[in-house]
Scaffold this active site. Structure first.
Site, PDB file in Angstrom:
ATOM      1  N   THR A  95      25.572  55.526 -19.283  1.00 55.41           N
ATOM      2  CA  THR A  95      24.203  55.346 -19.766  1.00 55.41           C
ATOM      3  C   THR A  95      23.265  56.134 -18.858  1.00 55.41           C
ATOM      4  OG1 THR A  95      24.735  53.141 -20.593  1.00 55.41           O
ATOM      5  CG2 THR A  95      22.418  53.662 -20.287  1.00 55.41           C
ATOM      6  N   LYS A 171      21.125  54.965 -26.978  1.00 56.17           N
ATOM      7  CA  LYS A 171      21.703  53.992 -26.062  1.00 56.17           C
ATOM      8  C   LYS A 171      20.613  53.308 -25.229  1.00 56.17           C
ATOM      9  CE  LYS A 171      24.673  51.509 -23.843  1.00 56.17           C
ATOM     10  NZ  LYS A 171      25.801  51.986 -23.035  1.00 56.17           N
ATOM     11  N   LYS A 239      19.411  48.773 -13.665  1.00 57.68           N
ATOM     12  CA  LYS A 239      19.411  50.224 -13.887  1.00 57.68           C
ATOM     13  C   LYS A 239      18.986  50.581 -15.315  1.00 57.68           C
ATOM     14  CE  LYS A 239      23.385  52.173 -14.886  1.00 57.68           C
ATOM     15  NZ  LYS A 239      23.242  52.862 -16.216  1.00 57.68           N
TER      16      LYS A 239
END
Length: 297
Positions: A95, A171, A239
């Site tokens: 990601t 995503k 994150k």
């Protein structure tokens, strides 16, 4: 076809084993001795660093944490680029933000490789069964080259266009939803416990009614048994929700719910729970309100 899977974590191990089952000559790469031993026991070839994968590898699937790890595994000192066959396909599944995906795609193309911006979803269970969802963008030639790997690891491959960065964008939006859903699931369970509801009965009611979500059903089941072993850790959403905020800032687009959820995950991490399963963001409420969570079974 020679394949390498870099990163034998919760999803990488499942993907590497799926490639093996599909008959692909697969090298599993991870710095951890235990991960390599598990993959070797299943009949796979192992490498301790990206630069040690099989020479002439045709496809490399990167299931590492972020863009920096992806770039290091490909082009850093000891990276795998020199081990790849001419015209090999890079399947970048960490990601990351769309700007990083575009930059890495350009770097790969300059080196003579095909590139798929191909983040994944599904968790460890779907990875183990070869049923991940892949949200990918890239040239038709990259999809064609990667097809044996994609068929091995995924039950659904979304082809989102030929421009790198589209997969990463989708995503990041997905992670906005996932992170907020986990945070609100924990908030709801914590409120119910504080108010005196039986946690199991609360779970049973919600999962049979309109307020349910996949994240509530999946994550709160682990909270009920005290199972905080990380399938996806708290720090992952620190994150990933940071990537949501970064992308939103670049578009001057407000994301208040995502930002608040990120603060909850950050608080859980600061309390020492960063490596716990992400549903255990509920420990923020435990610390604030003194609720008693179900014990580990």
């Amino acid at each position: 076809m020679k394949v390498a899977v870099i990163g034998l974590g919760a999803m990488g191990m499942g993907a590497a084993l799926s490639c093996l089952r599909a008959g692909l000559a697969t090298t599993g790469c991870d710095m951890r001795d235990t991960a390599r031993a598990d993959f070797a026991a299943a009949g796979g070839i192992t490498a301790a660093s990206a630069g040690e994968i099989a020479d002439g590898t045709d496809a490399v699937l990167l299931l590492v944490v972020n863009a920096a790890q992806t770039e290091a595994a490909l082009f850093g000192p000891g990276g795998c680029a020199l081990r790849l066959a001419p015209g090999a396909v890079i399947i970048a599944s960490a990601t990351m933000g769309p700007a990083d995906a575009k930059r890495l795609a350009e770097k790969a193309q300059e080196a003579g490789f095909l590139y798929l911006d191909a983040p994944v979803s599904g968790g460890a269970a779907k990875a183990a069964s070869g049923e991940m969802t892949v949200m990918a963008s890239g040239a038709a030639s990259a999809f064609a080259k990667a097809r044996p790997v994609l068929d091995a690891v995924a039950s659904k491959v979304w082809e989102l266009g030929d421009a790198p960065g589209i997969g990463a964008t989708v995503k990041v939006v997905h992670q906005l939803l996932a992170g907020v859903h986990i945070a609100v699931a924990a908030e709801a369970m914590a409120l119910g416990i504080r108010a005196g509801a039986d946690p199991q009965q609360l779970y049973d009611v919600v999962t049979s009614a309109a307020g349910n979500s996949w994240m509530f059903e999946n994550r709160m089941a682990r909270v009920l048994t005290g199972d905080d072993a990380p399938r996806s850790a708290v720090d992952i959403f620190v994150k990933d929700l940071g990537l949501v905020a970064e992308m939103a800032r670049g578009l001057n687009h407000p994301v208040p719910l995502a930002s608040q959820a990120q603060q909850l995950f950050t608080a859980a991490s600061a309390m020492g729970h960063g490596r716990a399963d992400d549903g255990f963001v509920i420990r923020v409420w435990e610390a604030l309100t003194g609720i008693t969570l179900p014990p580990k079974q």
